[in-house]
Design an enzyme around this catalytic site. Structure first.
Site, PDB file in Angstrom:
ATOM      1  N   GLY A   1      29.112 -23.539 -18.557  1.00 57.11           N
ATOM      2  CA  GLY A   1      29.588 -23.939 -19.877  1.00 57.11           C
ATOM      3  C   GLY A   1      28.832 -25.132 -20.417  1.00 57.11           C
TER       4      GLY A   1
ATOM      5  N   GLY B   1      25.709 -25.176 -21.120  1.00 58.86           N
ATOM      6  CA  GLY B   1      24.588 -24.785 -21.967  1.00 58.86           C
ATOM      7  C   GLY B   1      23.276 -24.750 -21.209  1.00 58.86           C
TER       8      GLY B   1
ATOM      9  N   SER C   1      25.567 -33.225  -9.774  1.00 59.66           N
ATOM     10  CA  SER C   1      24.860 -34.507  -9.854  1.00 59.66           C
ATOM     11  C   SER C   1      23.994 -34.610 -11.112  1.00 59.66           C
ATOM     12  CB  SER C   1      24.000 -34.709  -8.596  1.00 59.66           C
ATOM     13  OG  SER C   1      23.553 -36.049  -8.520  1.00 59.66           O
TER      14      SER C   1
ATOM     15  N   ARG D   1      21.939 -32.709 -12.421  1.00 58.90           N
ATOM     16  CA  ARG D   1      20.560 -32.398 -12.110  1.00 58.90           C
ATOM     17  C   ARG D   1      20.001 -31.243 -12.930  1.00 58.90           C
ATOM     18  NH1 ARG D   1      19.610 -28.441  -8.360  1.00 58.90           N
ATOM     19  NH2 ARG D   1      17.978 -29.567  -7.257  1.00 58.90           N
TER      20      ARG D   1
ATOM     21  N   ALA E   1      13.970 -35.718 -21.458  1.00 57.68           N
ATOM     22  CA  ALA E   1      15.431 -35.584 -21.354  1.00 57.68           C
ATOM     23  C   ALA E   1      15.942 -36.083 -20.006  1.00 57.68           C
ATOM     24  CB  ALA E   1      15.827 -34.122 -21.544  1.00 57.68           C
ATOM     25  N   LYS E   2      17.119 -36.650 -20.034  1.00 59.31           N
ATOM     26  CA  LYS E   2      17.800 -37.085 -18.806  1.00 59.31           C
ATOM     27  C   LYS E   2      19.159 -36.383 -18.711  1.00 59.31           C
ATOM     28  CE  LYS E   2      17.462 -41.698 -19.806  1.00 59.31           C
ATOM     29  NZ  LYS E   2      17.445 -43.167 -19.497  1.00 59.31           N
TER      30      LYS E   2
ATOM     31  N   VAL F   1      23.237 -35.693 -18.530  1.00 60.30           N
ATOM     32  CA  VAL F   1      24.294 -36.178 -19.427  1.00 60.30           C
ATOM     33  C   VAL F   1      25.691 -35.795 -18.935  1.00 60.30           C
ATOM     34  CG1 VAL F   1      24.176 -34.131 -20.923  1.00 60.30           C
ATOM     35  CG2 VAL F   1      25.066 -36.262 -21.839  1.00 60.30           C
TER      36      VAL F   1
ATOM     37  N   GLU G   1      27.788 -36.051 -16.388  1.00 59.86           N
ATOM     38  CA  GLU G   1      28.796 -36.839 -15.673  1.00 59.86           C
ATOM     39  C   GLU G   1      29.016 -38.220 -16.244  1.00 59.86           C
ATOM     40  OE1 GLU G   1      28.773 -36.093 -11.203  1.00 59.86           O
ATOM     41  OE2 GLU G   1      26.760 -35.522 -11.824  1.00 59.86           O
TER      42      GLU G   1
END
Lengths: 151, 1126
Positions: free
Chosen positions: B474, B476, B514, B516, B706-707, B709, B711
């Site tokens: 969910g 994306g 995590s 990832r 991009a990093k 998001v 958690e």
């Protein structure tokens, strides 16, 4: 017992025990699995369908007592395409499990009409849709989607 | 067109929004069996014997398995702890642990078989809390290498220069903070469908998982088969939030049941199982000291942390470690010194949960930073800015930062929430608060977790398929992979297909955990996409020459000439069966395991956030409302801004849930908050729009900058709101959630208010007081342990549904043993819970005399018992505010559409012990205890007149009806009577009705339509039952007099409770102020009440609601009832 039920403009004769829920009839007998059994106790809204245009919890509706036509998410006509697209466009779902119920609740709400004032409309959407739990979106996207689909 | 940065619609949206997207429980293969687990009813016991012979012989039963079916030494692969066998063999250590499992043709047959399994237990003493488990002489739960009883692991973390930190930081603040267990509650409960093929040598699994390959590895290890023998198939995954990132119990059960039954088996957890038996967020008790100098430079932190592990280690080792490391990673600390223990308790175990430990520890730290800010008289945002980490630095814990925009996040929330203006222009009971968070973008955990592979297939017809070994729960994930690959191949994201989960067709990837997914899978997909694009360009050069070739709209283009991608594929020598495949491996070399000093860089890059909340507290009721909320995130480039916003908002709301209501309340090891109704998670109307700010900027290492998001967003809400509460009222509540009881108690303590009930002057209460005194002194333990449990009625095989056209028919059916059913919203769940076991049901909906609303010429109104709440509200719109408002507060639109007036009045008590399977006095017989006396009774139990049972009548309508002098028509076989609504109840949710009697109509006198009135309710979430409610009505008299007033409280006593003395006072006192009312009512409540140890605050809240009510009635208040429908 055999019960006759009209779902999405089609008549069905279903053989099922007297206390079978409408949700079980939809999912197990009619293979309409859009409505979900996320709690089975009327506490989450994921099984919401319309009966006679009104939103109900199909998990707590005895199929044998249904008199009016049932409308499920699978039966929504093209007039609701904009609402479905709005859910996709505005982040109205993530995992999608509650979405059928959210959409059916929204259909009934939009038919009833929303206030013209945007803030009031948002507030009303939030209140009226509080029976539909979503654990993913934080509700922003759902409210945006319903508002965007309002005429 | 750029594909990265576009808010592409999620892949699969058409199926999801049309109800055709299939999750595992939507699949119905031929011959499907249903698996169910028999679960321990005891928190700690030895299994003396199990006899499954009766169950195995039951109709429809195809397999029964117990722990004896597995060799000793098979455990869940929980971080090597070797403490949980797949099915208990000798000991059970929490209520709900699997003891046996059955596969049968129907769920009902499986449940019947479970009931026929005979298990003899020897009950053992059970520690339930951190303090119980670590007390001297506590019973030991596991044989672990650590000498200390019930300590699963001890942690000592020293990072940086701790001595220098203390010396350099003479200013310090200290506090102890509790972050409770929280549960994920994915909307899809844990579902797994398993089937064995090829003579039982190949296992096929459809399951809700976020990490299919990790699950397959773990399942193969437990089944002692090759990984290749398990094939996980793609199906929808209805949420994860961490919960589905390792093997789940039903995956193992489905596999072994399917093997034993030689048929496909679906194990689908009920919602109660989902709440009560799955793994939770670990509860953390953090005692920290924060050191700073007088200039506001924070130097470090030290302290002790106790982590509630629950019964087994499921990621508890690494959750604790991550929580500790988080403390040393957010700010520019110089030294960190933390001792921690992971402590076993006899409760459902903790597991992986979004935020993974740092959510809990950062709550403590972020509250302490505000305390420090106050001590130093520095603005909390300035203090954080001053100490924020900087890009390309290394923390004392070894984390190597790339991009860091924490300062920018703080600036963004300062601006967006209007911080400076709100700090300057104080409004009563309002406050603003801020807090920060950080998270890795994929920590180096299990082997292979610093790697992700990606495969791209390009077909001769030009189609592109990305194969990904993880799952999209969910978040994306599929969509952003499509965007990344589309960007490289010059396509639109919508043209790229993505296959997930299929474990024999997708390349290596350990899945989504995590945070990832974006970093690892995105980097892999980008590299694979680039390699595929390079290859296509090389192939195209043969046709188009050596000019600059670019890919566009499914073609390779050069100087106005082009060739279709599909043609290039067809002509490529390596194309096999019409597919050109590119597969690459992305390995992050910059991460490594921590060293012996627990120092190391676990993640390629880190994400940061700052959130700010504006809140308002109603000091009369303790209700905290979030008015505005801003979340600013440094997550690098947003590949899909809408999806990023969705993650931020969803995580923030989940974090606000734990701040405001969510907690796993156990009593005697059994979960009390085991349903959506009892677990106070936010509904749409409970929170404002979360406003997001994505702080722009890339990251050198993330794909397209991009990093992660997913958690990060769940960590700041609780401290931001707790800090806002302190800002508003000057009270610091260290234990989450910040429920009204804690706020009212803190206000009472702050203001020196104490209620005195003078029990010594009230002989009528002596016996109750004596019994309550005895409860903790052995009486409760005696009744709980030895009180015989009356056997529960077995559900009738197939109850008949009787149609009754007239009242006389309905009454006749009742007389012959039928049970009345109105909307069914209470009865059907009670049947599922086996509280009710009717042999036949008589429907009231079609009884002519029980329908309709009649307005008589004299102004009175007769309401049919089977009228729905929605119909009544519509009929009384603008005519009777107290009833209209009461109905608007009940449940939700769907329930109001279905539920009937009589059904609402006659619904059973909602005590959360009674309703959640506790063998209490009311449920299971006279020698059983009331679990509310010593259990959690803060919200839903009586503070007045509680006796043997502490429950209340849950009907809000009853409270409202009592305030308008409603009467009830009752018909029976030999009776017809009319009684005042207040006489309907003999006890909590218990009506004075004979067996054949039912409520037929409700009579509202003409005066009901002439009274002014209001209904006010305090509850924990929109649609919740009342914690306290008040219905107040009166006639408007001269001089602002309230003539003939009614003041009725709901949920305060077993039955609706009229404050008669206060009513009399009100009648004599025109223009009474809210404050005067509180004083008079307070005295009446003091004399009447006998609260339990922790629900006396409800009396304060009752006074508060009454104050609101009188202001509304007097029209002197500007406030409106909160629901827009009212």
């Amino acid at each position: 017992m055999t019960l006759r039920i009209r779902v999405n403009a089609q008549e069905h004769d279903v053989g099922a025990p007297a206390l079978t829920s409408l949700l079980d009839v939809l999912r197990d007998h009619l293979n309409l699995t859009g409505a979900k059994k996320a709690c089975g106790r009327g506490e989450c809204g994921a099984c919401t369908v319309l009966i006679g245009g009104r939103p109900v919890l199909s998990c707590l509706t005895l199929a044998g007592r249904v008199r009016d036509e049932v409308l499920t998410v699978e039966g929504l006509g093209p007039e609701w395409a904009a609402l479905r697209e709005a859910f996709a466009e505005h982040g109205g779902f993530q995992c999608g499990y509650c979405t059928s119920g959210q959409i059916m609740r929204a259909v009934a709400l939009l038919r009833d009409g929303l206030p013209a004032d945007r803030d009031e409309a948002r507030q009303k959407i939030r209140y009226e849709m509080s029976g539909n739990v979503c654990r993913c979106t934080g509700y922003n996207g759902i409210v945006d989607a319903v508002l965007a689909a309002a005429p | 067109m750029k594909q990265v940065g576009r808010s592409v619609r999620p892949i699969g949206w058409q199926a999801i929004t049309s109800g055709t997207f299939a999750y595992s429980s939507d699949l119905k293969p031929d011959g499907l069996l249903h698996g169910r687990a028999l679960r321990s009813p005891h928190p700690h016991a030895r299994i003396v014997s199990i006899d499954v012979s009766r169950a195995a012989a039951m109709p429809g039963v195809r397999a029964v398995v117990t722990g004896a079916d597995f060799p000793a030494g098979v455990y869940y692969p929980n971080e090597g702890s070797q403490d949980r066998e797949p099915i208990a063999r000798e000991f059970v250590r929490f209520v709900g642990q699997e003891v046996a499992a059955v596969a049968a043709e129907t769920v009902e047959q499986a449940d019947a078989a479970l009931a026929a399994i005979d298990v003899a237990y020897e009950i053992l003493p059970a520690p339930f809390t951190i303090d119980d488990a670590t007390a001297a002489g506590a019973p030991r739960m596991h044989q672990r290498p650590i000498k200390l009883a019930n300590v699963a692991r001890v942690y000592k973390r020293l990072w940086g220069d701790v001595a220098a930190t203390r010396a350099a930081g003479p200013v310090n603040v200290t506090g102890t903070y509790w972050y409770p267990q929280q549960t994920h509650i994915c909307m899809e409960s844990n579902n797994t469908l398993a089937r064995w093929d090829k003579d039982g040598t190949e296992l096929h699994v459809w399951t809700g998982t976020s990490a299919p390959q990790l699950m397959v590895d773990e399942l193969a290890e437990m089944l002692n088969i090759e990984k290749d023998a398990i094939i996980c198939h793609e199906a929808g995954v209805g949420g994860s939030f961490g919960s589905k990132s390792r093997i789940s119990e039903q995956e193992f059960l489905a596999a072994v049941l399917a093997r034993a039954a030689k048929a496909p088996v679906l194990v689908s957890l009920t919602r109660r199982e989902e709440f009560a038996t799955t793994k939770t967020r670990h509860g953390f008790r953090s005692t920290l000291s924060l050191h700073a100098d007088d200039q506001g430079r924070m130097h470090g932190v030290e302290g002790t942390i106790a982590v509630d592990n629950g019964a087994f280690v499921h990621s508890g080792y690494s959750v604790t470690a991550a929580g500790l490391k988080g403390l040393g990673t957010m700010y520019r600390f110089e030294g960190i010194d933390i001792d921690a223990q992971l402590i076993d308790t006899c409760k459902q175990p903790g597991g992986q949960f979004r935020g993974y430990g740092s959510t809990q520890t950062m709550y403590a730290l972020e509250c302490l930073i505000d305390d420090l800010a106050e001590k130093l008289n520095i603005d909390p945002i300035d203090l954080r800015r001053q100490n924020a980490n900087q890009p390309f630095t290394t923390s004392p814990t070894g984390s190597q930062f790339q991009s860091v925009r924490l300062t920018e996040c703080l600036d963004a929330v300062r601006d967006a929430i209007g911080w400076d203006a709100k700090k300057a222009d104080r409004r009563p009971n309002r406050g603003v608060g801020v807090a920060c968070g950080l998270h890795s973008s994929g920590s180096f955990g299990p082997d292979g977790s610093n790697r992700a592979d990606s495969a791209i297939d390009i077909f001769i017809d030009g189609r592109v398929l990305v194969r990904f070994g993880g799952a999209d729960t969910g978040t994306g994930q599929k969509t952003i992979l499509a965007q990344i690959v589309a960007e490289e191949l010059g396509l639109a994201a919508e043209e790229v297909e993505v296959l997930t989960i299929e474990s024999d067709r997708t390349p290596f990837d350990l899945g989504a955990w995590s945070s990832r997914g974006t970093y690892y899978s995105g980097n892999a997909a980008r590299r694979a996409g680039r390699a595929a694009a390079d290859r296509l360009r090389t192939l195209a050069a043969r046709h188009l020459g050596n000019g600059a070739i670019h890919l566009e709209a499914g073609k390779a283009v050069c100087d106005g000439r082009s060739i279709a991608i599909g043609e290039l594929v067809a002509g490529a020598p390596e194309t096999k069966e019409g597919v050109l495949t590119t597969e690459i491996s992305f390995v992050e070399d910059a991460v490594h395991r921590v060293d012996a000093k627990f120092y190391g860089n676990a993640s390629g890059t880190y994400s940061f956030a700052a959130h700010a909340a504006e809140i308002e507290v109603d000091p009369r009721t303790g209700k905290l409302r979030v008015l505005d909320y801003v979340a600013a995130h440094d997550v690098g480039t947003a590949i899909n801004p809408r999806l990023v916003e969705g993650q931020i908002v969803g995580g923030a709301v989940m974090g606000m849930g734990s701040a405001l209501g969510e907690e796993m309340i156990h009593e005697q090891g059994r979960l009390v908050t085991a349903s959506f109704i009892n677990y106070a998670m936010p509904r749409a109307a409970d929170l404002p729009e979360v406003r997001t700010v994505i702080v722009e900027g890339g990251d050198p290492k993330g794909p397209h900058g991009a990093k992660g998001v997913g958690e990060l967003c769940i960590t700041p809400p609780a401290p931001a709101i707790a800090n806002a509460l302190y800002d508003a009222l000057g009270i610091r509540i260290a234990d989450l959630p910040l429920t009204p009881d804690k706020i009212m108690n803190a206000l009472a303590a702050r203001d020196g208010r104490v209620r005195r009930h003078h029990l010594w002057r009230r002989p009528s209460q002596w016996w109750t007081a004596f019994v309550r005194w005895c409860y903790p002194r052995g009486l409760f333990a005696l009744l709980h342990r030895y009180g015989p449990v009356a056997k529960r009625a077995a559900a009738a095989a197939s109850p008949a549904l009787i149609d009754a056209p007239r009242v006389v028919d309905a009454v006749a059916a009742l007389a012959s043993g039928a049970t009345a059913i109105g909307g069914g919203t209470d009865l059907l769940p009670r049947m599922e819970d086996r509280i009710a076991a009717p042999t036949s049901l008589v429907s009231t909906l079609d009884v002519t005399d029980m329908g309709g609303i009649e307005f008589a010429a004299d102004g009175s109104v007769s309401v049919g018992a089977a009228v729905t709440l929605a119909e009544l509200a519509a009929a009384l719109k603008g005519r009777c505010a107290v009833i209209e408002e009461a109905i608007a507060s009940i449940a939700n639109a769907q329930v109001r559409t279905m539920a009937t007036v009589a059904g609402n009045l006659l619904q059973e008590k909602r005590c959360w012990f009674y309703r959640n399977d506790f063998d209490c006095y009311k449920r299971s017989g006279p020698a059983r205890p009331c679990y509310a006396v010593l259990g959690d009774h803060r919200f839903y139990h009586a503070a007045i007149d509680g006796h043997r049972c502490q429950a209340v009548t849950p009907s809000d309508l009853a409270t409202a009806f009592a305030a308008v002098d409603a009467e009830v028509d009752i018909a029976g076989r030999d009776s017809a009577r009319t009684i005042p609504i207040t006489d309907l109840y003999s006890g909590p949710g218990e009506a004075r009705l004979q067996a054949s009697e039912t409520v037929v109509r409700i009579r509202l006198p003409a005066s009901a339509m002439q009274r002014r009135g209001t209904f006010q309710k305090l509850n924990l979430w929109e649609g919740d039952f009342a914690v306290v409610s008040v219905a107040m009505t009166a006639f408007a008299g001269p001089d602002r007099a309230l003539a003939d007033p009614r003041l009725v409280f709901g949920a305060l006593a077993p039955v609706p409770w009229r404050a008669r003395r206060t009513e009399q006072w009100l009648a004599r006192r025109p223009g009474a102020t809210a404050q005067e009312l509180q004083s008079v009512l307070g005295e009446e409540l003091n004399v009447a009440a006998h609260p339990l140890s922790k629900n006396g605050w409800k009396l304060d809240a009752a006074e508060g609601l009454a104050q609101h009510a009188i202001e509304i009635l007097a029209g002197s208040s500007e406030e409106r009832s909160k629901s827009p429908a009212a």
